[in-house]
Design a protein around this motif. Structure first.
Motif, PDB file in Angstrom:
ATOM      1  N   SER A   2     -29.816  28.325   0.846  1.00  0.00           N
ATOM      2  CA  SER A   2     -30.244  29.334  -0.129  1.00  0.00           C
ATOM      3  C   SER A   2     -30.797  30.567   0.568  1.00  0.00           C
ATOM      4  N   GLU A   3     -31.650  30.348   1.572  1.00  0.00           N
ATOM      5  CA  GLU A   3     -32.247  31.466   2.303  1.00  0.00           C
ATOM      6  C   GLU A   3     -31.181  32.261   3.054  1.00  0.00           C
TER       7      GLU A   3
ATOM      8  N   ILE B 279     -24.091  42.030   3.110  1.00  0.00           N
ATOM      9  CA  ILE B 279     -22.716  41.533   3.239  1.00  0.00           C
ATOM     10  C   ILE B 279     -22.283  40.879   1.935  1.00  0.00           C
ATOM     11  N   GLN B 280     -21.052  41.130   1.517  1.00  0.00           N
ATOM     12  CA  GLN B 280     -20.507  40.447   0.345  1.00  0.00           C
ATOM     13  C   GLN B 280     -20.143  39.015   0.732  1.00  0.00           C
ATOM     14  N   VAL B 281     -20.637  38.045  -0.039  1.00  0.00           N
ATOM     15  CA  VAL B 281     -20.376  36.643   0.277  1.00  0.00           C
ATOM     16  C   VAL B 281     -19.628  35.983  -0.874  1.00  0.00           C
TER      17      VAL B 281
ATOM     18  N   LEU C 197     -27.249  29.392  -4.820  1.00  0.00           N
ATOM     19  CA  LEU C 197     -26.829  30.669  -4.247  1.00  0.00           C
ATOM     20  C   LEU C 197     -27.323  31.845  -5.092  1.00  0.00           C
ATOM     21  N   PRO C 198     -27.340  33.047  -4.513  1.00  0.00           N
ATOM     22  CA  PRO C 198     -27.740  34.234  -5.271  1.00  0.00           C
ATOM     23  C   PRO C 198     -26.855  34.426  -6.495  1.00  0.00           C
TER      24      PRO C 198
ATOM     25  N   LEU D  45     -17.473  32.251  -6.853  1.00  0.00           N
ATOM     26  CA  LEU D  45     -17.163  30.870  -6.501  1.00  0.00           C
ATOM     27  C   LEU D  45     -15.719  30.588  -6.917  1.00  0.00           C
ATOM     28  N   TYR D  46     -14.893  30.173  -5.981  1.00  0.00           N
ATOM     29  CA  TYR D  46     -13.486  29.884  -6.261  1.00  0.00           C
ATOM     30  C   TYR D  46     -13.204  28.433  -5.881  1.00  0.00           C
ATOM     31  N   PHE D  47     -12.670  27.658  -6.850  1.00  0.00           N
ATOM     32  CA  PHE D  47     -12.400  26.239  -6.627  1.00  0.00           C
ATOM     33  C   PHE D  47     -10.899  25.963  -6.683  1.00  0.00           C
TER      34      PHE D  47
END
Length: 798
Positions: free
Chosen positions: A625-626, A635-637, A655-656, A661-663
């Motif tokens: 999380s940190e 940065i884009q995550v 997560l922020p 999120l892609y599954f």
């Protein structure tokens, strides 16, 4: 070239000239080489550089010892069936035409499939067919065309070659000459010729001319031996239409020598021989300091930054133990699973070897091995688990070489321009412009100062300090990262890491850990035979879920599978004694209409009958999380996972907010996703487990593989991060950015020094000898600054 010079080697051949094809040759050897090149359409060799060859020596019988199979086996780097790879030291490699002809050996001998030159080390790596050729034939071919290899007992004993001491010899000669010239210049310094009461007339009449010609004599070996590398480098650069940093240095040495020689010939003055010898001496001293320091950094990195790859060792009592590969000893019994790299040469004991040697040879066709066959380090097992016995200890330097092997290097770095490349050419043009402009001004205003100004500008504005900033900073950072369990392929990776603006993470095995995973079984009970087959099928796989489930299941007898297949992104298949089992996704095992499961699940079918599934409760890595919170600020995550959406709610909480999120992403989907981001101008870092993510790792600007206990090795990655340091990933990225700032500050310091020095040089107030001392001191100060700054930066890393 004179008509009396040999067309091939350039030697004078007036005594015994040979004529062929309207060209002159000094001996039959050179004529024969020309005929070989011409008949094989390799005459372009002479267009690259005239008289580029060397006279072939008579070598009849010299290499008969290469008919001995045991000697050839010791000299070869790799030998298997019909293929052999050997590294040869070629002392005569000296120019671009040498490289060109040696990398086109396949045109002279079609049995040679590839040849690669390592120009700095003068090494030639040759891959050839042993069915139609031999090492002796290849060595004789090289000798006949003027590139006789040096083969010694050290090669046979696999020892390192002796250190090249030429720089030390040149430094010694330049230092000796500099000291003597300074001593002979004392009367000039004290101006004894104008002090008649103290014997000035005696000095003037008796010894002034002698001392000046002695200084000239001492300068000759300095210019034409100690300083020749600068002339050669400048000439090659200009011939290739490239302004390198040695151009202004060579100009400075040449102008100083010509001016000084003219002064003593025409009795205009004592010349600048003290400045000249001092310049070359301090230049070589700076180069020596650079060589010693950088070789120390390289050695320290090579020694400490071994790949964090562990291997399973089978103990005498039959139990399995995970161990670091650098502890492997001769005689150890090792277990290699599917997709694992063979760390050492050994003998295959059990299992079916299907080994991919493309990392070593470049040939993608796998080689099949049976029990008792020899297998080589660098191969990758592709068909289930095998057991082998080690024949030697692991060579980390070999794995380092394997990681950087040009066989699987792509265009990732070729399109990337380093910071030194981008500034070097501009700086050289800038320096030369100032030198010629200032000289033109003084020719008009006061011609007596013009030459002094020209030489002073060329000396004081030499870009050596700029050239040193990047390799010392990045080399030291490479070592510091290695010490902190972050292993990067090369220094260019640090520069690319500093530019990253998008980070893509895999889920299973990357942000989750297999060490603390728990699983519950739902479905029909497995028979004892099915449990044994399941355990042994999982034993052969390297997927994180396979490793977790293997550790959770009860111990079973080890059996050799008749068949094993691993379908990347889908599952694994194993067969033994007419029984089959499939482990993986629901669709892979044939369960299409399963109830929706809100967790990661591994499904099982036996003999085409669905049995049930193991449901995993994922354990995420500490500090995730940190890490994502800090990283998302600059940065884009995003998360790309091959699993279902069972963990979506849990990930959203960890997560922020609004983290994409892609599954259900297959390996090819991940690769295309990264490609689409790059087409938008993004600099993408991919973080994966190195197995299902190999394509995405290769496509990304920087690919980082997470290592946890046993992992497969993928040369597609640019870095390997120890799983215990996962939460520090962002701090490594920030450290890379700060390293680039250190380089830029080094440039600023160097430019500031040049600005101050140029003021005195342009105004004619700078003596060349003072500039010759200040320039290498500036280089040393840059090295000291970058080393201290990077060490301070390294101490801040946890």
């Amino acid at each position: 070239m004179s008509t009396n010079d040999c067309y091939h080697c350039g030697d004078d051949c007036t005594a015994t000239p040979l004529f062929f094809d309207e060209k002159t040759f000094c001996c039959n050897g050179c004529k024969t080489v020309y005929e070989i090149f011409s008949s094989n359409d390799l005459s372009y060799y002479y267009d690259l550089q005239s008289a580029a060859g060397s006279t072939p020596k008579v070598i009849e019988g010299k290499y008969d010892f290469l008919d001995t199979e045991s000697i050839v086996e010791r000299l070869a780097e790799f030998t298997d069936n019909h293929l052999q790879i050997v590294n040869l030291y070629i002392p005569n490699i000296h120019c671009s035409s040498c490289i060109w002809i040696l990398e086109n050996l396949n045109k002279l001998n079609p049995n040679i499939s590839s040849s690669q030159v390592d120009f700095p080390k003068k090494m030639l790596r040759i891959t050839y067919s042993t069915e139609k050729s031999s090492l002796k034939a290849i060595v004789l071919l090289l000798a006949h065309i003027g590139y006789e290899p040096y083969i010694s007992l050290d090669d046979y004993d696999n020892k390192k070659k002796s250190i090249d001491r030429s720089l030390l010899y040149k430094l010694g000669i330049a230092g000796f000459a500099f000291g003597n010239v300074m001593f002979l210049s004392f009367p000039e310094y004290f101006d004894l010729s104008s002090n008649k009461t103290n014997g000035g007339d005696f000095w003037l009449n008796q010894y002034e001319g002698l001392f000046r010609w002695l200084m000239f004599s001492f300068s000759l070996p300095v210019v034409f031996y100690a300083g020749r590398d600068y002339f050669i480098s400048a000439y090659k650069g200009l011939r290739s239409k490239l302004l390198n940093i040695d151009v202004p240095i060579a100009l400075g040495i040449l102008v100083l020598f010509i001016r000084s020689t003219l002064e003593i010939i025409f009795d205009w003055g004592p010349g600048f021989f003290d400045s000249l010898t001092g310049l070359v001496f301090f230049l070589l001293l700076g180069k020596f300091f650079q060589q010693k320091t950088y070789s120390f950094l390289s050695f320290e990195r090579d020694y400490k930054s071994y790949f964090p790859i562990a291997v399973t060792k089978i103990l005498p009592n039959g139990t399995e133990e995970t161990t670091q590969i650098h502890t492997i000893k001769k005689g150890d019994r090792l277990l290699l699973r599917n997709e694992e790299l063979i760390p050492v040469d050994g003998i295959l004991i059990t299992g079916n070897g299907k080994i991919d040697y493309s990392f070593v040879t470049g040939e993608s066709e796998p080689v099949y091995k049976n029990s008792g066959d020899k297998i080589f380090a660098g191969g990758k097992q592709l068909h289930g688990a095998i057991e082998m016995e080690a024949l030697k200890t692991v060579s980390q330097s070999y794995l380092t070489q394997l990681w950087s092997n040009a066989v699987f290097q792509e265009d990732k770095t070729s399109k990337f321009q380093t910071i030194t490349d981008s500034i070097g050419k501009r700086f050289t043009i800038f320096v030369l412009s100032i030198a010629f402009t200032a000289t033109a001004f003084w020719l008009f205003y006061d011609s007596s100062k013009a030459l002094n100004v020209f030489t002073a500008v060329l000396i004081i504005a030499c870009p050596c300090a700029i050239a040193l900033a990047s390799p010392f900073t990045l080399g030291n950072m490479l070592r510091i990262f290695g010490r902190n369990k972050f292993y990067l392929k090369d220094t260019q990776t640090i520069e690319q890491l500093a530019q990253i603006d998008t980070a893509i993470f895999d889920k299973t095995g990357t942000i989750t850990t297999a060490k603390k995973s728990t699983a519950t079984y739902e479905g029909l009970e497995l028979t004892e035979e099915e449990e044994s087959l399941l355990k042994n099928t999982l034993r052969a796989s390297n997927h994180p879920l396979s490793r977790s489930l293997y550790d959770l299941l009860s111990a079973q007898n080890i059996v050799t599978l008749d068949e094993f297949e691993e379908h990347v992104g889908k599952g694994i298949f194993g067969a033994s004694n007419n029984s089959e089992i499939k482990v993986g996704s629901a669709s892979f095992v044939g369960k299409e209409n399963q109830n929706k499961i809100e967790h990661t699940a591994v499904h099982i079918s036996s003999n085409s009958a669905y049995k049930g599934c193991y449901i995993f409760k994922n354990q995420y890595r500490a500090g995730i999380s940190e890490l994502f919170k800090a990283m998302s600020e600059t940065i884009q995550v995003a998360i790309l996972s091959g699993d279902n959406e069972g963990e979506k709610k849990r990930l959203e909480a960890l997560l922020p907010k609004l983290t994409p999120l892609y599954f259900n992403q297959k390996p090819e989907h991940k690769l295309q996703f990264i490609k689409s981001l790059q087409e938008q101008g993004k600099k993408v870092m991919m973080v994966g487990d190195g197995l299902n993510d190999a394509g995405a790792l290769a496509q990304s600007n920087v690919g980082i593989a997470i290592s946890e206990n046993v992992t497969i090795f993928s040369p597609a990655c640019d870095g390997i991060l120890d799983a215990t340091k996962f939460e520090e990933l962002y701090s490594y990225i920030l450290a890379s950015k700060k390293a680039m700032k250190i380089i830029k500050w080094s440039f600023v310091l160097s430019l500031a020094y040049n600005a101050v020095g140029l003021y005195f040089a342009i105004t004619g107030q700078l003596e060349p000898v003072i500039a010759a001392i200040l320039m290498p001191l500036s280089s040393i100060s840059i090295v000291a600054f970058t080393t201290i700054a990077t060490n301070i930066l390294g101490k801040k890393l946890k």
